[in-house]
Write a protein that holds these residues in place. Structure first.
Motif, short mmCIF file in Angstrom:
data_model
loop_
_atom_site.label_atom_id
_atom_site.label_comp_id
_atom_site.label_asym_id
_atom_site.label_seq_id
_atom_site.Cartn_x
_atom_site.Cartn_y
_atom_site.Cartn_z
N LEU A 89 1.30 -37.27 62.40
CA LEU A 89 2.53 -37.51 63.17
C LEU A 89 2.23 -37.68 64.66
O LEU A 89 1.37 -36.98 65.19
N SER A 90 2.96 -38.57 65.29
CA SER A 90 2.95 -38.61 66.75
C SER A 90 4.26 -39.22 67.20
O SER A 90 4.89 -39.99 66.47
N GLY A 91 4.69 -38.85 68.38
CA GLY A 91 5.94 -39.33 68.90
C GLY A 91 5.74 -40.34 70.01
O GLY A 91 4.67 -40.42 70.62
N SER A 92 6.76 -41.13 70.26
CA SER A 92 6.73 -42.11 71.34
C SER A 92 8.02 -41.95 72.16
O SER A 92 8.88 -41.14 71.82
N LYS A 93 8.15 -42.74 73.20
CA LYS A 93 9.35 -42.63 74.02
C LYS A 93 10.58 -43.07 73.24
O LYS A 93 11.65 -42.48 73.36
N LEU A 97 22.47 -29.37 69.84
CA LEU A 97 22.18 -29.48 71.27
C LEU A 97 21.04 -30.47 71.54
O LEU A 97 21.14 -31.32 72.42
N ILE A 98 19.95 -30.40 70.76
CA ILE A 98 18.83 -31.32 70.99
C ILE A 98 19.23 -32.74 70.64
O ILE A 98 18.83 -33.69 71.33
N ALA A 99 20.05 -32.93 69.62
CA ALA A 99 20.50 -34.27 69.26
C ALA A 99 21.36 -34.88 70.37
O ALA A 99 21.19 -36.06 70.72
N GLU A 100 22.23 -34.08 70.96
CA GLU A 100 23.06 -34.57 72.06
C GLU A 100 22.22 -34.96 73.26
O GLU A 100 22.44 -35.99 73.90
N ARG A 101 21.21 -34.14 73.57
CA ARG A 101 20.36 -34.43 74.72
C ARG A 101 19.52 -35.69 74.50
O ARG A 101 19.30 -36.46 75.44
N CYS A 160 17.83 -42.14 72.81
CA CYS A 160 17.01 -42.05 71.60
C CYS A 160 17.91 -41.83 70.39
O CYS A 160 18.66 -40.86 70.36
N GLU A 161 17.84 -42.72 69.43
CA GLU A 161 18.64 -42.60 68.22
C GLU A 161 17.83 -42.06 67.05
O GLU A 161 18.38 -41.55 66.09
N THR A 162 16.49 -42.23 67.12
CA THR A 162 15.63 -41.78 66.02
C THR A 162 14.56 -40.84 66.56
O THR A 162 14.25 -40.84 67.75
N ALA A 163 14.00 -40.05 65.66
CA ALA A 163 12.94 -39.12 66.02
C ALA A 163 12.04 -38.90 64.81
O ALA A 163 12.35 -39.30 63.70
N VAL A 164 10.90 -38.25 65.06
CA VAL A 164 9.98 -37.83 64.00
C VAL A 164 10.07 -36.31 63.95
O VAL A 164 9.94 -35.65 64.97
N PHE A 165 10.31 -35.76 62.76
CA PHE A 165 10.50 -34.32 62.64
C PHE A 165 9.18 -33.63 62.34
O PHE A 165 8.50 -33.95 61.37
N ASP A 166 8.80 -32.69 63.19
CA ASP A 166 7.58 -31.90 63.04
C ASP A 166 8.01 -30.45 62.81
O ASP A 166 8.47 -29.78 63.72
N ARG A 167 7.87 -29.99 61.57
CA ARG A 167 8.33 -28.65 61.22
C ARG A 167 7.40 -27.56 61.71
O ARG A 167 7.69 -26.37 61.53
N GLY A 168 6.30 -27.92 62.33
CA GLY A 168 5.42 -26.94 62.95
C GLY A 168 4.65 -26.07 61.99
O GLY A 168 4.23 -24.97 62.35
N GLY A 184 24.01 -37.13 64.63
CA GLY A 184 23.75 -38.56 64.82
C GLY A 184 22.30 -38.94 65.01
O GLY A 184 22.00 -40.12 65.19
N LEU A 185 21.38 -38.01 64.97
CA LEU A 185 19.97 -38.32 65.13
C LEU A 185 19.39 -38.71 63.78
O LEU A 185 19.69 -38.09 62.76
#
Length: 122
Positions: free
Chosen positions: A22-26, A82-86, A92-100, A119-120
């Motif tokens: 996994l890796s994230g981008s802007k 809260l994180i989705a709103e921010r 940003c409408e999409t994300a990669v989920f990292d459960r840690g 909405g994410l």
């Protein structure tokens, strides 16, 4: 003790395996989770730039000096919203989920479900 299970070490190994893929981008940041007994923390990370784009935690939900009610599923749902709103404020409408490295249930699942409901997409 020799036979005692090293839970934190095992979690870190699982997290390292997940992070290898996994890796994230802007445009699609990585939502990484850390949970302790009393709180839950979420960051949206752009791994290309090495920057945190947004963050939320149950520390923000505390009322006065009391920590009561910040380490449960209800607080995790609020943190997910809260994180989705921010992130939506940042565009940003999409994300990669990292459960840690944590199992996908309980508070970790509550954060993910609440972020999706807000909405994410991931």
């Amino acid at each position: 003790m020799v036979n005692e299970v090293d839970r934190e070490g095992s979690r870190e190994k699982r997290h390292a395996r997940v992070r290898a893929r996994l890796s994230g981008s802007k445009e699609r940041p990585r939502l990484c989770i850390f949970r302790s007994l009393g709180h839950i923390y979420v960051q949206a990370v752009d791994d290309g730039a090495g920057k945190t784009l947004a963050h939320a935690s149950s520390l923000e939900l505390r009322q006065g000096k009391s920590n009561k009610g910040t380490g449960n599923v209800a607080a995790a749902k609020k943190v997910g919203t809260l994180i989705a709103e921010r992130l939506r404020e940042l565009g940003c409408e999409t994300a990669v989920f990292d459960r840690g490295g944590y199992l996908y249930h309980g508070r970790v699942k509550a954060v993910a479900d609440a972020a999706r409901a807000a909405g994410l997409k991931f």
